[in-house]
Scaffold this motif. Structure first.
Motif, PDB file in Angstrom:
ATOM      1  N   VAL A 137     -88.698  49.624  98.740  1.00  0.00           N
ATOM      2  CA  VAL A 137     -88.184  49.640 100.112  1.00  0.00           C
ATOM      3  C   VAL A 137     -89.008  50.566 101.007  1.00  0.00           C
ATOM      4  CG1 VAL A 137     -85.833  48.997  99.448  1.00  0.00           C
ATOM      5  CG2 VAL A 137     -86.470  51.435  99.539  1.00  0.00           C
ATOM      6  N   GLY A 138     -89.574  51.626 100.419  1.00  0.00           N
ATOM      7  CA  GLY A 138     -90.403  52.527 101.209  1.00  0.00           C
ATOM      8  C   GLY A 138     -91.690  51.862 101.661  1.00  0.00           C
ATOM      9  N   VAL A 139     -92.321  51.102 100.771  1.00  0.00           N
ATOM     10  CA  VAL A 139     -93.538  50.373 101.132  1.00  0.00           C
ATOM     11  C   VAL A 139     -93.226  49.350 102.215  1.00  0.00           C
ATOM     12  CG1 VAL A 139     -95.303  48.794 100.288  1.00  0.00           C
ATOM     13  CG2 VAL A 139     -94.625  50.752  98.890  1.00  0.00           C
ATOM     14  N   CYS A 140     -92.101  48.656 102.088  1.00  0.00           N
ATOM     15  CA  CYS A 140     -91.685  47.687 103.102  1.00  0.00           C
ATOM     16  C   CYS A 140     -91.478  48.377 104.452  1.00  0.00           C
ATOM     17  CB  CYS A 140     -90.402  46.988 102.663  1.00  0.00           C
ATOM     18  SG  CYS A 140     -89.770  45.791 103.856  1.00  0.00           S
ATOM     19  N   ALA A 141     -90.831  49.539 104.444  1.00  0.00           N
ATOM     20  CA  ALA A 141     -90.575  50.273 105.684  1.00  0.00           C
ATOM     21  C   ALA A 141     -91.866  50.742 106.336  1.00  0.00           C
ATOM     22  CB  ALA A 141     -89.662  51.461 105.399  1.00  0.00           C
ATOM     23  N   LEU A 142     -92.816  51.199 105.544  1.00  0.00           N
ATOM     24  CA  LEU A 142     -94.095  51.644 106.094  1.00  0.00           C
ATOM     25  C   LEU A 142     -94.892  50.467 106.642  1.00  0.00           C
ATOM     26  CD1 LEU A 142     -95.031  54.313 103.406  1.00  0.00           C
ATOM     27  CD2 LEU A 142     -94.450  54.754 105.799  1.00  0.00           C
ATOM     28  N   PHE A 170     -77.085  53.889 100.106  1.00  0.00           N
ATOM     29  CA  PHE A 170     -78.398  54.043  99.489  1.00  0.00           C
ATOM     30  C   PHE A 170     -79.201  52.760  99.666  1.00  0.00           C
ATOM     31  CE2 PHE A 170     -80.768  55.151  95.310  1.00  0.00           C
ATOM     32  CZ  PHE A 170     -81.741  55.827  96.032  1.00  0.00           C
ATOM     33  N   ILE A 171     -80.405  52.889 100.225  1.00  0.00           N
ATOM     34  CA  ILE A 171     -81.300  51.746 100.390  1.00  0.00           C
ATOM     35  C   ILE A 171     -82.324  51.807  99.269  1.00  0.00           C
ATOM     36  CG2 ILE A 171     -82.877  50.547 101.944  1.00  0.00           C
ATOM     37  CD1 ILE A 171     -81.560  51.997 104.274  1.00  0.00           C
ATOM     38  N   VAL A 172     -82.271  50.847  98.373  1.00  0.00           N
ATOM     39  CA  VAL A 172     -83.132  50.878  97.192  1.00  0.00           C
ATOM     40  C   VAL A 172     -83.369  49.450  96.707  1.00  0.00           C
ATOM     41  CG1 VAL A 172     -81.200  51.136  95.577  1.00  0.00           C
ATOM     42  CG2 VAL A 172     -83.468  51.997  94.944  1.00  0.00           C
ATOM     43  N   GLU A 173     -84.543  49.210  96.151  1.00  0.00           N
ATOM     44  CA  GLU A 173     -84.870  47.886  95.642  1.00  0.00           C
ATOM     45  C   GLU A 173     -83.974  47.525  94.457  1.00  0.00           C
ATOM     46  OE1 GLU A 173     -88.019  50.899  94.239  1.00  0.00           O
ATOM     47  OE2 GLU A 173     -86.953  50.391  96.098  1.00  0.00           O
ATOM     48  N   TYR A 214     -85.033  42.534 104.733  1.00  0.00           N
ATOM     49  CA  TYR A 214     -85.141  43.003 103.349  1.00  0.00           C
ATOM     50  C   TYR A 214     -84.439  44.341 103.161  1.00  0.00           C
ATOM     51  CZ  TYR A 214     -87.102  44.432  98.889  1.00  0.00           C
ATOM     52  OH  TYR A 214     -87.241  44.867  97.591  1.00  0.00           O
ATOM     53  N   LEU A 215     -84.626  45.252 104.091  1.00  0.00           N
ATOM     54  CA  LEU A 215     -84.027  46.577 103.965  1.00  0.00           C
ATOM     55  C   LEU A 215     -82.505  46.524 104.102  1.00  0.00           C
ATOM     56  CD1 LEU A 215     -86.640  48.703 105.942  1.00  0.00           C
ATOM     57  CD2 LEU A 215     -86.399  48.453 103.464  1.00  0.00           C
ATOM     58  N   LEU A 216     -82.010  45.720 105.035  1.00  0.00           N
ATOM     59  CA  LEU A 216     -80.556  45.586 105.159  1.00  0.00           C
ATOM     60  C   LEU A 216     -79.967  44.979 103.897  1.00  0.00           C
ATOM     61  CD1 LEU A 216     -80.082  44.337 108.857  1.00  0.00           C
ATOM     62  CD2 LEU A 216     -80.025  46.678 107.970  1.00  0.00           C
ATOM     63  N   GLY A 217     -80.679  44.031 103.310  1.00  0.00           N
ATOM     64  CA  GLY A 217     -80.202  43.410 102.083  1.00  0.00           C
ATOM     65  C   GLY A 217     -80.284  44.317 100.867  1.00  0.00           C
ATOM     66  N   SER A 218     -81.065  45.388 100.973  1.00  0.00           N
ATOM     67  CA  SER A 218     -81.228  46.336  99.862  1.00  0.00           C
ATOM     68  C   SER A 218     -80.274  47.525  99.960  1.00  0.00           C
ATOM     69  CB  SER A 218     -82.673  46.853  99.824  1.00  0.00           C
ATOM     70  OG  SER A 218     -83.587  45.797  99.660  1.00  0.00           O
ATOM     71  N   ALA A 219     -79.455  47.561 101.004  1.00  0.00           N
ATOM     72  CA  ALA A 219     -78.528  48.682 101.206  1.00  0.00           C
ATOM     73  C   ALA A 219     -77.286  48.515 100.333  1.00  0.00           C
ATOM     74  CB  ALA A 219     -78.137  48.777 102.674  1.00  0.00           C
ATOM     75  N   GLN A 220     -76.952  49.552  99.589  1.00  0.00           N
ATOM     76  CA  GLN A 220     -75.766  49.532  98.748  1.00  0.00           C
ATOM     77  C   GLN A 220     -74.541  50.018  99.525  1.00  0.00           C
ATOM     78  OE1 GLN A 220     -76.732  51.860  95.253  1.00  0.00           O
ATOM     79  NE2 GLN A 220     -78.303  50.410  94.575  1.00  0.00           N
ATOM     80  N   HIS A 253     -85.805  55.485 100.269  1.00  0.00           N
ATOM     81  CA  HIS A 253     -84.634  55.551 101.144  1.00  0.00           C
ATOM     82  C   HIS A 253     -84.975  56.272 102.452  1.00  0.00           C
ATOM     83  CE1 HIS A 253     -80.360  55.915 102.219  1.00  0.00           C
ATOM     84  NE2 HIS A 253     -80.679  57.138 102.623  1.00  0.00           N
ATOM     85  N   GLY A 254     -85.721  57.364 102.354  1.00  0.00           N
ATOM     86  CA  GLY A 254     -86.078  58.129 103.544  1.00  0.00           C
ATOM     87  C   GLY A 254     -86.941  57.334 104.508  1.00  0.00           C
ATOM     88  N   PHE A 255     -87.978  56.677 103.996  1.00  0.00           N
ATOM     89  CA  PHE A 255     -88.848  55.888 104.861  1.00  0.00           C
ATOM     90  C   PHE A 255     -88.104  54.685 105.438  1.00  0.00           C
ATOM     91  CE2 PHE A 255     -92.516  57.848 102.445  1.00  0.00           C
ATOM     92  CZ  PHE A 255     -93.001  58.564 103.534  1.00  0.00           C
ATOM     93  N   ALA A 256     -87.202  54.092 104.635  1.00  0.00           N
ATOM     94  CA  ALA A 256     -86.410  52.970 105.134  1.00  0.00           C
ATOM     95  C   ALA A 256     -85.499  53.421 106.278  1.00  0.00           C
ATOM     96  CB  ALA A 256     -85.586  52.366 104.003  1.00  0.00           C
ATOM     97  N   THR A 257     -84.874  54.578 106.116  1.00  0.00           N
ATOM     98  CA  THR A 257     -84.006  55.121 107.164  1.00  0.00           C
ATOM     99  C   THR A 257     -84.809  55.425 108.415  1.00  0.00           C
ATOM    100  OG1 THR A 257     -82.582  56.085 105.462  1.00  0.00           O
ATOM    101  CG2 THR A 257     -82.333  56.937 107.695  1.00  0.00           C
ATOM    102  N   MET A 258     -85.989  55.997 108.241  1.00  0.00           N
ATOM    103  CA  MET A 258     -86.849  56.309 109.387  1.00  0.00           C
ATOM    104  C   MET A 258     -87.208  55.036 110.157  1.00  0.00           C
ATOM    105  SD  MET A 258     -90.561  58.248 109.456  1.00  0.00           S
ATOM    106  CE  MET A 258     -91.460  56.810 108.828  1.00  0.00           C
ATOM    107  N   PHE A 259     -87.594  53.990 109.447  1.00  0.00           N
ATOM    108  CA  PHE A 259     -87.982  52.734 110.086  1.00  0.00           C
ATOM    109  C   PHE A 259     -86.805  52.110 110.834  1.00  0.00           C
ATOM    110  CE2 PHE A 259     -88.125  48.039 109.560  1.00  0.00           C
ATOM    111  CZ  PHE A 259     -89.157  47.776 110.460  1.00  0.00           C
ATOM    112  N   LEU A 260     -85.639  52.070 110.209  1.00  0.00           N
ATOM    113  CA  LEU A 260     -84.478  51.466 110.855  1.00  0.00           C
ATOM    114  C   LEU A 260     -84.085  52.236 112.117  1.00  0.00           C
ATOM    115  CD1 LEU A 260     -82.245  50.518 107.786  1.00  0.00           C
ATOM    116  CD2 LEU A 260     -83.662  49.013 109.185  1.00  0.00           C
ATOM    117  N   GLY A 261     -84.256  53.540 112.108  1.00  0.00           N
ATOM    118  CA  GLY A 261     -83.985  54.327 113.311  1.00  0.00           C
ATOM    119  C   GLY A 261     -84.907  53.961 114.454  1.00  0.00           C
ATOM    120  N   GLN A 262     -86.143  53.601 114.140  1.00  0.00           N
ATOM    121  CA  GLN A 262     -87.117  53.254 115.172  1.00  0.00           C
ATOM    122  C   GLN A 262     -86.899  51.846 115.730  1.00  0.00           C
ATOM    123  OE1 GLN A 262     -89.547  55.895 116.234  1.00  0.00           O
ATOM    124  NE2 GLN A 262     -87.649  56.569 115.300  1.00  0.00           N
TER     125      GLN A 262
END
Length: 363
Positions: A86-91, A126-129, A116-122, A141-150
Motif C-alpha cells: 500500500v505504501g508503494v501504491c500511495a507513493l 489499518f491500511i495494509v495489503e 486500492y487503498l480504500l479497499g485495503s483499509a481494515q 499505512h503512513g504513506f497511504a494516510t499521507m496520500f489520502l490526506g492530499q
C-alpha cells in the motif's frame, strides 16, 4: 496513547491556512509562466526554474512507465516482498498527483490508487495489503494516510474522509510513551524513520481537516529533539549510539520543519549536517546504497523548506543525478523495494518545483 482534543487555532503546525497558501502559490506560479508566454512542453505546465527540457522528458517517460505497471486492482507489483504494497501504491499516486493534480492526464491512475487503498483499509483503520510480506507495515499505512490526506482536498469523497479519519486515529493510538512510533510492541523500539513517516501522515490529515491533538505533535517533536546528535544529524533510536545517517536526518529535518520549527536551532543544525558531502556509496555495480531514494525524497523536501539558496544548491545536483540513473525504459531501479517504488520517489523529487502536492509545497 494520545488523548483526543479539539484542534487549537494557535498551533503553528501545518494548517488549513498553509494549504490555501500552497494552492495560491501554485496558481500564481502558473500565471507568471502564462504571462511570460512560456509554451507548454511535454504535456507539463511551463517549466519552473531548474526544470530543463531533459527533466521534463524524464518525467514524462517515468510517468508513462509507472502507469503501465499499475495492475487491475489499482496496486503495483506482482511478485517480491513489496508486491501490492500500500505504501508503494500511495507513493505512485503521489507521483501522479505531483504531475498536474487530480485533473491531469493521470487522473484515472490516481483514482485507481485511491480505490486500492480504500479497499485495503481494515475495520480498525489499518491500511495494509491483503498478503503482508514485510515487517514494516506501518510505513505503508503512513504513506497511504499521507496520500489520502492530499487527494481528499480535491475529491471531497466521503469514503476518503472516513478512511482517512480512521487511519489517523490508528496512528495516534499507536504513539508510544517516548512520543514516537515502533515496528513492534516494544516501546523502546521507537525510531526516527518510522516516526517521521507517521508525522507526515498526521500533517497531511490535518490539512484535510482531520483533528490532530497538539499534544501528539509536541511529544513527537520532543522525541526527535532527543534523537539529534552533536553533529546535527539523527540517530536511529534514543538508546542507540550517536551515529548520524543522511536519509533519516533529512526526514527528521522535514518533520520538524512541518511542525513549525523551521527557525529552531535544532533544524538549523540539521540543515548544516545535510549540506555536508554525503555520497550514495555504491554497494556494487548498478546497485545504489540502501535508502538512496528515501534519502533523496526527504533531502529534496528539506532543501525546498530551507529556501531559495539551498534549493538552488540542491535541486540541480539531485536532478542531474536522477537523470543519469534513469533507464531507457523510463524507470529507476531499486533492488530491495522495487522499481515502482524507486520510480515513484524519483518522480516526486523531480516534480517538486511544480508545487502540485500541498504538503510538499509549503515552505
Amino acid at each position: 496513547m494520545a488523548t483526543r482534543e479539539s484542534e487549537s487555532p494557535s498551533v503553528s503546525e501545518v494548517s488549513r491556512r498553509g494549504v490555501l497558501g500552497a494552492a495560491l502559490g501554485s496558481a500564481l506560479a502558473f500565471l507568471r509562466h502564462w504571462w511570460r508566454g512560456s509554451p507548454l512542453q511535454a504535456g507539463l505546465p511551463a517549466a519552473p526554474e531548474h526544470v530543463t527540457p531533459q527533466t521534463q522528458a524524464a518525467i514524462e517517460g517515468g510517468l508513462k512507465w509507472l502507469a503501465s505497471r499499475q495492475v487491475a486492482d489499482g496496486g503495483f507489483g506482482s511478485r517480491g516482498s513489496y508486491a501490492r504494497n500500500v505504501g508503494v501504491c500511495a507513493l505512485a499516486g503521489t507521483a501522479f498527483l505531483a504531475h498536474r493534480g487530480m485533473t491531469g492526464p493521470y487522473r484515472r491512475a490516481i483514482q485507481e490508487c485511491i480505490r486500492y487503498l480504500l479497499g485495503s483499509a481494515q475495520e480498525n483503520g489499518f491500511i495494509v495489503e491483503a498478503e503482508v510480506r514485510t515487517h514494516a507495515t506501518l510505513y505503508g499505512h503512513g504513506f497511504a494516510t499521507m496520500f489520502l490526506g492530499q487527494v481528499f482536498g480535491e475529491s471531497y469523497d466521503p469514503r476518503i474522509r472516513e478512511t482517512l479519519k480512521a487511519a489517523t486515529e490508528l496512528i495516534l493510538n499507536l504513539q508510544n510513551e517516548q512520543g514516537g512510533w515502533c515496528y513492534t510492541s516494544d516501546p523502546k523500539d521507537a525510531d526516527v524513520s518510522i516516526t517521521t513517516c507517521q508525522l507526515l501522515a498526521l500533517f497531511s490529515a490535518r490539512q484535510a481537516g482531520i483533528g490532530v491533538p497538539r499534544e501528539a505533535i509536541e511529544r513527537s517533536v520532543d522525541f526527535l529533539r532527543r534523537a539529534q546528535n552533536e553533529d546535527g544529524g539523527f540517530r536511529y533510536r534514543l538508546d542507540d549510539p550517536p551515529e548520524s545517517l543522511f536519509p533519516r536526518s533529512a526526514a527528521a529535518v522535514v518533520a520538524l520543519t512541518c511542525a513549525g520549527l523551521g527557525q529552531d536551532p535544532a533544524v538549523q543544525r540539521g540543515r548544516e549536517y545535510l549540506q555536508q558531502p554525503h555520497p550514495p556509496l555504491e554497494l556494487s555495480p548498478g546497485q545504489l546504497a540502501e535508502y538512496h531514494f528515501y534519502g533523496r525524497f526527504y533531502a529534496t523536501h528539506a532543501a525546498w523548506q530551507a529556501g531559495q539558496k539551498e534549493w538552488d544548491r540542491w535541486y540541480p545536483t539531485v536532478r542531474d543525478e536522477l537523470l543519469w540513473q534513469q533507464s531507457t525504459s523510463g524507470a529507476w531501479h531499486d533492488a530491495n523495494i522495487g522499481d515502482e517504488y524507486a520510480t515513484a520517489m524519483a518522480l516526486i523529487v523531480l516534480q517538486f518545483p511544480y508545487g502540485n502536492v500541498p504538503l510538499l509545497a509549503i515552505r
